[in-house]
Design an enzyme around this catalytic site. Structure first.
Site, PDB file in Angstrom:
ATOM      1  N   ASP A 240     -48.862 -24.182 -34.173  1.00 57.30           N
ATOM      2  CA  ASP A 240     -49.052 -25.105 -33.058  1.00 57.30           C
ATOM      3  C   ASP A 240     -50.519 -25.025 -32.639  1.00 57.30           C
ATOM      4  O   ASP A 240     -51.246 -24.114 -33.060  1.00 57.30           O
ATOM      5  CB  ASP A 240     -48.116 -24.692 -31.916  1.00 57.30           C
ATOM      6  N   ASP A 242     -52.226 -26.311 -28.968  1.00 54.81           N
ATOM      7  CA  ASP A 242     -52.488 -25.982 -27.563  1.00 54.81           C
ATOM      8  C   ASP A 242     -51.582 -24.842 -27.099  1.00 54.81           C
ATOM      9  O   ASP A 242     -50.354 -24.931 -27.175  1.00 54.81           O
ATOM     10  CB  ASP A 242     -52.275 -27.212 -26.687  1.00 54.81           C
ATOM     11  N   ASN A 286     -48.225 -31.838 -30.925  1.00 57.27           N
ATOM     12  CA  ASN A 286     -47.926 -33.015 -30.102  1.00 57.27           C
ATOM     13  C   ASN A 286     -49.188 -33.443 -29.363  1.00 57.27           C
ATOM     14  O   ASN A 286     -49.831 -32.610 -28.722  1.00 57.27           O
ATOM     15  CB  ASN A 286     -46.848 -32.695 -29.061  1.00 57.27           C
ATOM     16  N   GLN A 287     -49.517 -34.744 -29.432  1.00 62.35           N
ATOM     17  CA  GLN A 287     -50.675 -35.262 -28.706  1.00 62.35           C
ATOM     18  C   GLN A 287     -50.296 -36.569 -27.992  1.00 62.35           C
ATOM     19  O   GLN A 287     -50.793 -37.655 -28.319  1.00 62.35           O
ATOM     20  CB  GLN A 287     -51.853 -35.469 -29.658  1.00 62.35           C
ATOM     21  N   CYS A 334     -41.097 -37.356 -34.626  1.00 65.66           N
ATOM     22  CA  CYS A 334     -42.154 -36.399 -34.945  1.00 65.66           C
ATOM     23  C   CYS A 334     -42.597 -35.565 -33.747  1.00 65.66           C
ATOM     24  O   CYS A 334     -43.308 -34.570 -33.919  1.00 65.66           O
ATOM     25  CB  CYS A 334     -43.358 -37.108 -35.564  1.00 65.66           C
ATOM     26  N   ARG A 335     -42.207 -35.953 -32.539  1.00 67.33           N
ATOM     27  CA  ARG A 335     -42.610 -35.175 -31.369  1.00 67.33           C
ATOM     28  C   ARG A 335     -41.716 -33.959 -31.232  1.00 67.33           C
ATOM     29  O   ARG A 335     -40.501 -34.074 -31.061  1.00 67.33           O
ATOM     30  CB  ARG A 335     -42.535 -36.043 -30.099  1.00 67.33           C
TER      31      ARG A 335
END
Length: 403
Positions: A240, A242, A286-287, A334-335
């Site tokens: 991951d 962040d 995730n963005q 995809c999240r």
């Protein structure tokens, strides 16, 4: 949980699509990276706790029997049932009836998929199915669909011709079978699917467990290169971003420019350690700020370029980056905690996800890793940073390899 500890493998056909190899050899013995394909299936079954394997033979049976023997070298009990080459799968299975346990996993000798075996067995018993199929969702149009499965797992259509509209998956074998189906078989010399699937559909006793992990095959030469790539040894880790590599933005905020990307202590060194140990490092992040208009894909690329530049200064790198740009209400797969990023990487990099760990700080990372059936999800917390987690993982892997 109830267990299924017997496996049955269809391995009796002529394998005409693999000529000229099959002029002198059974299809199941086709070498993939130096190992007969059927041996890869045997080792997979052993890893699942299978104790006994029945191999249904027809064409050139002695070659398979002489290679595998009685299974002692694998710590398994392997038996054989030989029928005429002309027999289709339904007659082969019926002939083996005296050898079969009440429930068993039934497989084809030319398909391999790292399915979640425990889930398949659990679904079989939960549904009280006579057959619980494994069905590839085929969202990447890998092949033509031949089945329709409802949201609750009930199979309502099976089309061997693959011509019907609105089919939504592909039967890949790996089915849990109740021996009672043998009492329903006709004596026609036909495939198992043609013989009994419509009967089970009418009885609402044919179910499926959907699989998103791509399957691999030696059924024809056009698939061999993909299969060989899949079986090449690879060491891969997912990270991951962040909260794992860099300081996380405050709640409901995002890292919106490269100046806001601040490394956590030891994170760069953790990536370098993975590089030095020959791991392929894959970032999955995730963005949602992209969907919400907080920043653009170009800005995200700038942030990642800064990340890679910082890593390059110490001789490190991220090998692949996958990101989800969607907001939580967009309904994408995809999240995270959805597993879509893992499956995208799996298909593009020919990975076996069951051999890949995931390092992440959020429970959503762990949930996504579990759903994708990764080897393990390792959660990063304040007193257990990435560098510590990576060192522990590598140490355990090296200790295991030395045994």
């Amino acid at each position: 949980m109830k267990k299924v500890v017997q496996a049955v493998i269809f391995a009796g056909g002529l394998g005409t699509r693999l000529k000229p190899y099959t002029e002198d050899n059974p299809k199941a013995m086709f070498p993939v990276n130096g190992t007969p394909f059927i041996e890869k299936l045997i080792l997979q079954l052993k890893a699942w706790g299978i104790e006994e394997i029945i191999i249904l033979l027809g064409y050139l049976p002695d070659i398979i029997m002489n290679y595998l023997g009685n299974g002692e070298k694998y710590g398994l009990n392997i038996k054989y049932d030989i029928t005429p080459v002309a027999y289709e799968t339904s007659l082969r299975l019926d002939h083996a009836k005296p050898l079969l346990k009440d429930s068993f996993i039934l497989m084809y000798c030319d398909n391999y998929c790292p399915i979640n075996y425990q889930k398949l067995v659990a679904d079989y018993y939960t549904n009280k199915a006579l057959i619980q199929l494994s069905v590839y969702d085929n969202l990447d149009n890998y092949t033509k669909n031949n089945i329709f499965v409802t949201e609750d797992g009930l199979v309502t259509k099976y089309d061997s011709s693959r011509l019907s509209a609105n089919l939504n998956g592909v039967d890949i074998g790996y089915m849990i079978v109740n021996k009672k189906i043998l009492d329903l078989l006709s004596k026609d010399n036909s495939s198992l699917a043609k013989n009994i699937f419509d009967t089970l559909i009418n009885k609402k006793q044919l179910f499926a467990t959907m699989i998103a992990h791509r399957y691999y095959s030696i059924g024809s030469y056009d698939r061999i290169s993909l299969t060989e790539d899949f079986f090449k040894p690879k060491k891969v880790v997912f990270l991951d971003r962040d909260g794992t590599l860099n300081v996380k933005a405050p709640k409901a905020c995002y890292i919106e420019n490269k100046e806001q990307f601040v490394w956590l202590d030891g994170a760069k060194e953790a990536v370098k350690l993975l590089n030095d140990k020959q791991y392929i490092v894959v970032l999955v992040t995730n963005q949602p700020g992209i969907s919400r208009g907080n920043f653009t894909i170009k800005v995200l690329n700038d942030i990642h370029q800064k990340m890679q530049t910082d890593l390059k200064e110490i001789g490190a790198r991220i090998d692949y980056i996958y990101y989800c740009p969607h907001n939580w209400q967009d309904g994408c797969n995809c999240r995270k905690p959805n597993p879509g990023l893992f499956y995208q990487a799996q298909r593009e990099l020919a990975l076996d996800l069951t051999k890949c760990p995931m390092f992440g700080d959020d429970e959503r990372d762990m949930q996504a890793a579990h759903t994708a059936n990764l080897k393990v999800g390792i959660q990063i917390v304040d007193n257990y940073p990435l560098i510590s987690a990576v060192k522990d993982y590598i140490r355990k892997e090296e200790e295991h390899d030395s045994i």
